[in-house]
Design a protein around this motif. Sequence first.
Motif, PDB file in Angstrom:
ATOM      1  N   GLU A  37       0.837  -1.209   0.000  1.00 15.73           N
ATOM      2  CA  GLU A  37       0.000   0.000   0.000  1.00 15.73           C
ATOM      3  C   GLU A  37       0.871   1.260   0.000  1.00 15.73           C
ATOM      4  O   GLU A  37       0.575   2.230  -0.689  1.00 15.73           O
ATOM      5  N   ARG A  38       1.935   1.235   0.767  1.00 12.35           N
ATOM      6  CA  ARG A  38       2.848   2.388   0.845  1.00 12.35           C
ATOM      7  C   ARG A  38       3.509   2.664  -0.509  1.00 12.35           C
ATOM      8  O   ARG A  38       3.645   3.823  -0.907  1.00 12.35           O
ATOM      9  N   ILE A  39       3.916   1.614  -1.204  1.00 14.05           N
ATOM     10  CA  ILE A  39       4.557   1.786  -2.512  1.00 14.05           C
ATOM     11  C   ILE A  39       3.637   2.553  -3.453  1.00 14.05           C
ATOM     12  O   ILE A  39       4.057   3.507  -4.103  1.00 14.05           O
ATOM     13  N   PHE A  40       2.380   2.141  -3.500  1.00 14.81           N
ATOM     14  CA  PHE A  40       1.471   2.735  -4.476  1.00 14.81           C
ATOM     15  C   PHE A  40       0.897   4.076  -4.045  1.00 14.81           C
ATOM     16  O   PHE A  40       0.197   4.720  -4.811  1.00 14.81           O
ATOM     17  N   SER A  41       1.245   4.514  -2.838  1.00 12.67           N
ATOM     18  CA  SER A  41       0.863   5.867  -2.434  1.00 12.67           C
ATOM     19  C   SER A  41       2.003   6.861  -2.692  1.00 12.67           C
ATOM     20  O   SER A  41       1.818   8.067  -2.524  1.00 12.67           O
ATOM     21  N   ALA A  42       3.157   6.360  -3.100  1.00 11.13           N
ATOM     22  CA  ALA A  42       4.311   7.234  -3.376  1.00 11.13           C
ATOM     23  C   ALA A  42       4.085   8.033  -4.652  1.00 11.13           C
ATOM     24  O   ALA A  42       3.521   7.529  -5.624  1.00 11.13           O
ATOM     25  N   LEU A  43       4.544   9.262  -4.660  1.00 10.02           N
ATOM     26  CA  LEU A  43       4.365  10.129  -5.823  1.00 10.02           C
ATOM     27  C   LEU A  43       5.501   9.989  -6.838  1.00 10.02           C
ATOM     28  O   LEU A  43       5.307  10.225  -8.017  1.00 10.02           O
ATOM     29  N   ASP A  44       6.693   9.612  -6.363  1.00  8.53           N
ATOM     30  CA  ASP A  44       7.843   9.533  -7.262  1.00  8.53           C
ATOM     31  C   ASP A  44       8.196   8.092  -7.631  1.00  8.53           C
ATOM     32  O   ASP A  44       9.339   7.697  -7.715  1.00  8.53           O
ATOM     33  N   PHE A  45       7.193   7.299  -7.861  1.00 12.39           N
ATOM     34  CA  PHE A  45       7.306   5.876  -8.132  1.00 12.39           C
ATOM     35  C   PHE A  45       7.964   5.619  -9.486  1.00 12.39           C
ATOM     36  O   PHE A  45       7.505   6.103 -10.508  1.00 12.39           O
ATOM     37  N   ARG A  46       9.067   4.837  -9.505  1.00  9.37           N
ATOM     38  CA  ARG A  46       9.738   4.515 -10.778  1.00  9.37           C
ATOM     39  C   ARG A  46       9.902   3.031 -11.032  1.00  9.37           C
ATOM     40  O   ARG A  46       9.830   2.588 -12.168  1.00  9.37           O
ATOM     41  N   ALA A  47      10.201   2.256  -9.983  1.00  4.43           N
ATOM     42  CA  ALA A  47      10.495   0.831 -10.170  1.00  4.43           C
ATOM     43  C   ALA A  47      10.299   0.070  -8.866  1.00  4.43           C
ATOM     44  O   ALA A  47      10.387   0.641  -7.781  1.00  4.43           O
ATOM     45  N   ILE A  48      10.048  -1.230  -9.031  1.00  6.52           N
ATOM     46  CA  ILE A  48       9.976  -2.143  -7.889  1.00  6.52           C
ATOM     47  C   ILE A  48      10.902  -3.317  -8.187  1.00  6.52           C
ATOM     48  O   ILE A  48      10.831  -3.907  -9.269  1.00  6.52           O
ATOM     49  N   VAL A  49      11.743  -3.648  -7.220  1.00  4.46           N
ATOM     50  CA  VAL A  49      12.634  -4.800  -7.332  1.00  4.46           C
ATOM     51  C   VAL A  49      12.388  -5.699  -6.125  1.00  4.46           C
ATOM     52  O   VAL A  49      12.436  -5.233  -4.987  1.00  4.46           O
ATOM     53  N   ILE A  50      12.107  -6.979  -6.393  1.00  7.16           N
ATOM     54  CA  ILE A  50      11.949  -7.962  -5.332  1.00  7.16           C
ATOM     55  C   ILE A  50      13.137  -8.904  -5.420  1.00  7.16           C
ATOM     56  O   ILE A  50      13.334  -9.568  -6.431  1.00  7.16           O
ATOM     57  N   ASP A  51      13.926  -8.946  -4.365  1.00  6.91           N
ATOM     58  CA  ASP A  51      15.143  -9.744  -4.323  1.00  6.91           C
ATOM     59  C   ASP A  51      14.889 -11.016  -3.518  1.00  6.91           C
ATOM     60  O   ASP A  51      14.650 -10.967  -2.315  1.00  6.91           O
ATOM     61  N   LEU A  52      14.929 -12.164  -4.219  1.00  7.44           N
ATOM     62  CA  LEU A  52      14.725 -13.452  -3.561  1.00  7.44           C
ATOM     63  C   LEU A  52      16.028 -14.259  -3.485  1.00  7.44           C
ATOM     64  O   LEU A  52      15.998 -15.471  -3.268  1.00  7.44           O
ATOM     65  N   THR A  53      17.171 -13.601  -3.676  1.00 10.27           N
ATOM     66  CA  THR A  53      18.450 -14.317  -3.716  1.00 10.27           C
ATOM     67  C   THR A  53      18.821 -14.950  -2.371  1.00 10.27           C
ATOM     68  O   THR A  53      19.623 -15.876  -2.337  1.00 10.27           O
ATOM     69  N   GLU A  54      18.258 -14.465  -1.268  1.00 11.42           N
ATOM     70  CA  GLU A  54      18.533 -15.048   0.049  1.00 11.42           C
ATOM     71  C   GLU A  54      17.302 -15.729   0.644  1.00 11.42           C
ATOM     72  O   GLU A  54      17.250 -16.006   1.843  1.00 11.42           O
ATOM     73  N   THR A  55      16.307 -16.009  -0.205  1.00 11.24           N
ATOM     74  CA  THR A  55      15.086 -16.672   0.248  1.00 11.24           C
ATOM     75  C   THR A  55      15.304 -18.178   0.230  1.00 11.24           C
ATOM     76  O   THR A  55      15.656 -18.739  -0.798  1.00 11.24           O
ATOM     77  N   GLN A  56      15.094 -18.824   1.368  1.00  9.00           N
ATOM     78  CA  GLN A  56      15.232 -20.277   1.450  1.00  9.00           C
ATOM     79  C   GLN A  56      13.923 -20.978   1.123  1.00  9.00           C
ATOM     80  O   GLN A  56      13.916 -22.050   0.537  1.00  9.00           O
ATOM     81  N   ALA A  57      12.813 -20.378   1.534  1.00  7.72           N
ATOM     82  CA  ALA A  57      11.478 -20.934   1.286  1.00  7.72           C
ATOM     83  C   ALA A  57      10.485 -19.790   1.338  1.00  7.72           C
ATOM     84  O   ALA A  57      10.716 -18.776   1.996  1.00  7.72           O
ATOM     85  N   ILE A  58       9.373 -19.981   0.619  1.00 10.13           N
ATOM     86  CA  ILE A  58       8.330 -18.955   0.608  1.00 10.13           C
ATOM     87  C   ILE A  58       6.986 -19.656   0.474  1.00 10.13           C
ATOM     88  O   ILE A  58       6.851 -20.596  -0.317  1.00 10.13           O
ATOM     89  N   ASP A  59       6.011 -19.240   1.263  1.00 12.70           N
ATOM     90  CA  ASP A  59       4.713 -19.904   1.204  1.00 12.70           C
ATOM     91  C   ASP A  59       3.820 -19.271   0.142  1.00 12.70           C
ATOM     92  O   ASP A  59       4.116 -18.216  -0.419  1.00 12.70           O
ATOM     93  N   SER A  60       2.717 -19.940  -0.132  1.00 12.84           N
ATOM     94  CA  SER A  60       1.834 -19.504  -1.214  1.00 12.84           C
ATOM     95  C   SER A  60       1.153 -18.170  -0.910  1.00 12.84           C
ATOM     96  O   SER A  60       0.877 -17.395  -1.823  1.00 12.84           O
ATOM     97  N   THR A  61       0.904 -17.874   0.359  1.00 16.10           N
ATOM     98  CA  THR A  61       0.295 -16.586   0.686  1.00 16.10           C
ATOM     99  C   THR A  61       1.251 -15.449   0.331  1.00 16.10           C
ATOM    100  O   THR A  61       0.853 -14.441  -0.264  1.00 16.10           O
ATOM    101  N   SER A  62       2.520 -15.613   0.648  1.00 15.22           N
ATOM    102  CA  SER A  62       3.522 -14.602   0.290  1.00 15.22           C
ATOM    103  C   SER A  62       3.644 -14.473  -1.224  1.00 15.22           C
ATOM    104  O   SER A  62       3.751 -13.358  -1.745  1.00 15.22           O
TER     105      SER A  62
END
Length: 162
Positions: A37-62
């Motif tokens: 929600e915070r990201i999409f309320s920003a006025l100077d929005f240019r890019a989003i990067v999601i870094d999963l390089t250190e993710t060992q596991a992630i559930d379906s909700t995430s």
Amino acid sequence: MMTTGRIQFAESEGTFVLKFIGDVRLTLCAALDAYIERIFSALDFRAIVIDLTETQAIDSTSLGLLAKLSLLSQKKVGFLPTLVSDNEDMNRLLLSMGFDQVFNMLPTCLEPTAPLQDLPPQQLSEELVRDKVLEAHRILMGLNDSNREAFCDLVNALESGC
């Protein structure tokens, strides 16, 4: 051994970075959803990067919340976020979920220029947690037929209050 999960964030010059570390589970979803929600309320929005390089596991909700992030990005600003993963098992999971259709997927990325901070924890009632889980899985079901089949029973059970 799995590392307890956490999500870090940084913002710099309109670029928002989310770094998932360890075993990322439902317990982090309220904080992740609040940050989306915070990201999409920003006025100077240019890019989003999601870094999963250190993710060992992630559930379906995430994963469902990440898909939500991408769909909102496409709808509100007209571009796909970048998802970074250099782990073959993680990449197989992401591809099976259809994430190659809703993210620009890369094996590496530049380090963020702003320091990363942990997302602050958020407390939700059991009912709100159920609603977030339901929303995340509905989003995943919308990505492809395989997801629809995989999560249909879960969504039906959550909708009926089982």
